[in-house]
Motif scaffolding. Sequence first.
Motif, PDB file in Angstrom:
ATOM      1  N   PHE A  57      -9.994  10.289  -4.268  1.00  0.00           N
ATOM      2  CA  PHE A  57      -8.796   9.549  -3.895  1.00  0.00           C
ATOM      3  C   PHE A  57      -7.672   9.816  -4.895  1.00  0.00           C
ATOM      4  CE2 PHE A  57     -11.656   6.419  -1.581  1.00  0.00           C
ATOM      5  CZ  PHE A  57     -11.253   6.851  -0.333  1.00  0.00           C
ATOM      6  N   LEU A  58      -8.021   9.896  -6.173  1.00  0.00           N
ATOM      7  CA  LEU A  58      -7.008  10.161  -7.191  1.00  0.00           C
ATOM      8  C   LEU A  58      -6.458  11.576  -7.068  1.00  0.00           C
ATOM      9  CD1 LEU A  58      -8.535   8.419 -10.338  1.00  0.00           C
ATOM     10  CD2 LEU A  58      -6.436   7.807  -9.138  1.00  0.00           C
ATOM     11  N   ALA A  59      -7.310  12.517  -6.631  1.00  0.00           N
ATOM     12  CA  ALA A  59      -6.850  13.893  -6.438  1.00  0.00           C
ATOM     13  C   ALA A  59      -5.933  13.991  -5.220  1.00  0.00           C
ATOM     14  CB  ALA A  59      -8.037  14.826  -6.276  1.00  0.00           C
ATOM     15  N   ALA A  60      -6.175  13.146  -4.222  1.00  0.00           N
ATOM     16  CA  ALA A  60      -5.411  13.218  -2.980  1.00  0.00           C
ATOM     17  C   ALA A  60      -4.181  12.320  -2.989  1.00  0.00           C
ATOM     18  CB  ALA A  60      -6.301  12.840  -1.799  1.00  0.00           C
ATOM     19  N   ASN A  61      -4.130  11.335  -3.881  1.00  0.00           N
ATOM     20  CA  ASN A  61      -3.031  10.376  -3.897  1.00  0.00           C
ATOM     21  C   ASN A  61      -2.463  10.227  -5.303  1.00  0.00           C
ATOM     22  OD1 ASN A  61      -3.324   9.091  -1.060  1.00  0.00           O
ATOM     23  ND2 ASN A  61      -5.379   8.932  -1.897  1.00  0.00           N
ATOM     24  N   ALA A  62      -1.165  10.026  -5.365  1.00  0.00           N
ATOM     25  CA  ALA A  62      -0.550   9.697  -6.649  1.00  0.00           C
ATOM     26  C   ALA A  62      -0.988   8.301  -7.075  1.00  0.00           C
ATOM     27  CB  ALA A  62       0.965   9.765  -6.537  1.00  0.00           C
ATOM     28  N   HIS A  63      -0.845   8.014  -8.360  1.00  0.00           N
ATOM     29  CA  HIS A  63      -1.291   6.714  -8.862  1.00  0.00           C
ATOM     30  C   HIS A  63      -0.402   5.582  -8.347  1.00  0.00           C
ATOM     31  CE1 HIS A  63      -2.924   9.256 -12.430  1.00  0.00           C
ATOM     32  NE2 HIS A  63      -3.711   9.298 -11.382  1.00  0.00           N
ATOM     33  N   VAL A  64       0.888   5.846  -8.238  1.00  0.00           N
ATOM     34  CA  VAL A  64       1.827   4.839  -7.722  1.00  0.00           C
ATOM     35  C   VAL A  64       2.860   5.533  -6.837  1.00  0.00           C
ATOM     36  CG1 VAL A  64       3.558   3.091  -8.300  1.00  0.00           C
ATOM     37  CG2 VAL A  64       1.550   3.376  -9.766  1.00  0.00           C
ATOM     38  N   LEU A  65       3.154   4.930  -5.689  1.00  0.00           N
ATOM     39  CA  LEU A  65       4.215   5.413  -4.802  1.00  0.00           C
ATOM     40  C   LEU A  65       5.360   4.411  -4.793  1.00  0.00           C
ATOM     41  CD1 LEU A  65       2.351   6.644  -1.590  1.00  0.00           C
ATOM     42  CD2 LEU A  65       3.171   8.011  -3.479  1.00  0.00           C
ATOM     43  N   LYS A 263       3.426   0.948  -3.944  1.00  0.00           N
ATOM     44  CA  LYS A 263       2.010   0.928  -3.569  1.00  0.00           C
ATOM     45  C   LYS A 263       1.209   1.716  -4.591  1.00  0.00           C
ATOM     46  CE  LYS A 263      -0.848   1.429   0.571  1.00  0.00           C
ATOM     47  NZ  LYS A 263      -0.884   1.896   1.985  1.00  0.00           N
ATOM     48  N   GLU A 264       0.088   1.130  -5.053  1.00  0.00           N
ATOM     49  CA  GLU A 264      -0.770   1.820  -6.027  1.00  0.00           C
ATOM     50  C   GLU A 264      -2.000   2.394  -5.336  1.00  0.00           C
ATOM     51  OE1 GLU A 264      -2.694  -1.956  -5.431  1.00  0.00           O
ATOM     52  OE2 GLU A 264      -0.600  -1.399  -5.768  1.00  0.00           O
ATOM     53  N   TRP A 265      -2.679   3.320  -6.004  1.00  0.00           N
ATOM     54  CA  TRP A 265      -3.749   4.079  -5.354  1.00  0.00           C
ATOM     55  C   TRP A 265      -4.935   3.204  -4.953  1.00  0.00           C
ATOM     56  CZ3 TRP A 265      -8.763   4.477  -7.167  1.00  0.00           C
ATOM     57  CH2 TRP A 265      -8.995   4.051  -8.477  1.00  0.00           C
ATOM     58  N   GLN A 266      -5.194   2.097  -5.677  1.00  0.00           N
ATOM     59  CA  GLN A 266      -6.327   1.243  -5.326  1.00  0.00           C
ATOM     60  C   GLN A 266      -6.175   0.628  -3.939  1.00  0.00           C
ATOM     61  OE1 GLN A 266      -4.799   1.091  -8.313  1.00  0.00           O
ATOM     62  NE2 GLN A 266      -6.198   0.549  -9.963  1.00  0.00           N
ATOM     63  N   SER A 267      -4.945   0.385  -3.530  1.00  0.00           N
ATOM     64  CA  SER A 267      -4.727  -0.291  -2.251  1.00  0.00           C
ATOM     65  C   SER A 267      -4.916   0.634  -1.060  1.00  0.00           C
ATOM     66  CB  SER A 267      -3.312  -0.889  -2.213  1.00  0.00           C
ATOM     67  OG  SER A 267      -2.337   0.136  -2.279  1.00  0.00           O
ATOM     68  N   TYR A 268      -4.958   1.970  -1.291  1.00  0.00           N
ATOM     69  CA  TYR A 268      -5.119   2.896  -0.174  1.00  0.00           C
ATOM     70  C   TYR A 268      -6.449   2.667   0.542  1.00  0.00           C
ATOM     71  CZ  TYR A 268      -1.463   5.473  -2.700  1.00  0.00           C
ATOM     72  OH  TYR A 268      -0.318   5.828  -3.362  1.00  0.00           O
ATOM     73  N   ASN A 269      -7.480   2.432  -0.239  1.00  0.00           N
ATOM     74  CA  ASN A 269      -8.815   2.248   0.339  1.00  0.00           C
ATOM     75  C   ASN A 269      -9.498   1.053  -0.313  1.00  0.00           C
ATOM     76  OD1 ASN A 269      -9.371   4.883   2.088  1.00  0.00           O
ATOM     77  ND2 ASN A 269      -8.290   5.501   0.236  1.00  0.00           N
ATOM     78  N   HIS A 270      -8.759  -0.052  -0.359  1.00  0.00           N
ATOM     79  CA  HIS A 270      -9.234  -1.262  -1.033  1.00  0.00           C
ATOM     80  C   HIS A 270     -10.545  -1.761  -0.428  1.00  0.00           C
ATOM     81  CE1 HIS A 270      -9.017  -5.098  -3.139  1.00  0.00           C
ATOM     82  NE2 HIS A 270      -9.187  -5.706  -1.981  1.00  0.00           N
TER      83      HIS A 270
END
Length: 419
Positions: A57-65, A263-270
């Motif tokens: 998930f970290l490789a596919a998404n930035a830490h914060v958008l 939006k932070e990366w944790q919320s993508y797949n909370h």
Amino acid sequence: MNFSSFAALRFLRTHREHSSLSWITSLSIAGIAIGVATMIVVLSVINGFESELRNRFLAANAHVLMYRFPSGLKDVDHWEKNVKKFIGSELTGISPFIHAETMGRKEGLIHAVLVKGIDPVKRQSVQDLKNIIRPVTALDRLEDEMLLVGQGKSLPEIPSIILGIRLLEVMNAKVGDVVELIAPRSDNSEDPLGEVQKFKVVGVYDSGLQHYDVKLAILSIPASQRLFGMGQIVTGIELGLKDPNKSQEIAKKLDEHYNLSVKEWQSYNHNIFEAMKTERILIAFMVALIAFVASFNILTTLFVSVTHKQREISLLKALGTPNRHVLRIFLKQGSFLGLFGGIIGIFLALILGYIIENYRIIDLPDIYLLAKLPVQYDWRVYAGVAGAGVLIASLAGLYPAWVATNVTPTQGLVDNVTK
């Protein structure tokens, strides 16, 4: 080695006439070993699964958008400088991006596509894409387009595109092929679906996450802006952090300070990570029952040991051994059973972990996002579970040890003479 430890180890070595005790002792140790090994393997797999998902998930998404949809952001350089000044040393980089959904087409095959426009150089400071894009020179092709536009030149007639590996399969395409993207914005387009632009596939995006790989298409920012008629506007900016775990704290500060969606990366797949936390607790509880079953075996073993060792206990008391030393002997006997079982369990867990990691004995369905079970070798898990095994074995020896202290100096000797 002190007296109580020596006596405890001595009592574990049974004589020929008490061979049944030897079998019970071996089974008790095996029970602890199996319980420890099972617990370690289960926790290692769960931790490995969570760690692997987090890394992907970290490789596919930035830490914060930070974004504004659908109007977007103008003067992105101003936003980048402002955020850098506000966040400071916590950042590794900032990169503009464009997100928009459209349709992709090749030889009549149409599929939903999520277009992501990036600046490859700035995006690399946010996150390393080289591990999930092949060939890595594909990013250079996108960067060349950025340089052309920066020099005031036009984009190539057919810009470059990087497609998700599953999307590539669905569209029956390969690197080097030309695909079409549809921008449904022009009323004058001859195509009923909208304006169609051609792109040349120069690379493959393979994050290992199916819901990204099946619809993501990466373009340079100028190519994305031309496709969707956005001019110099971008959807938002992506932030890379030195410590990804601080993303929620930093996102909250940004949300309070700027009039943008954050939006932070944790919320993508909370939901996935929350479900895994719950599953870890439930599975650990169920597996712990194995250790409790093994503790009853130890309880039985020590009761049998006290029964068979009454003569020795009586001799020790007749020689002046205090009750506290007798108590320690049988407590340590339980601890040694747990220790031996724990050590064997650790080696057994290492063997099982190696087999699971290197031999694909279980094929995971696509819903789990990973092809095989990952294993995380964490010394804290090994030490904690083995220590818990020793503790349970020691507690199981409390009552038999107390029974041993109640053996009188004459009881064991009289019983032995009677026999």
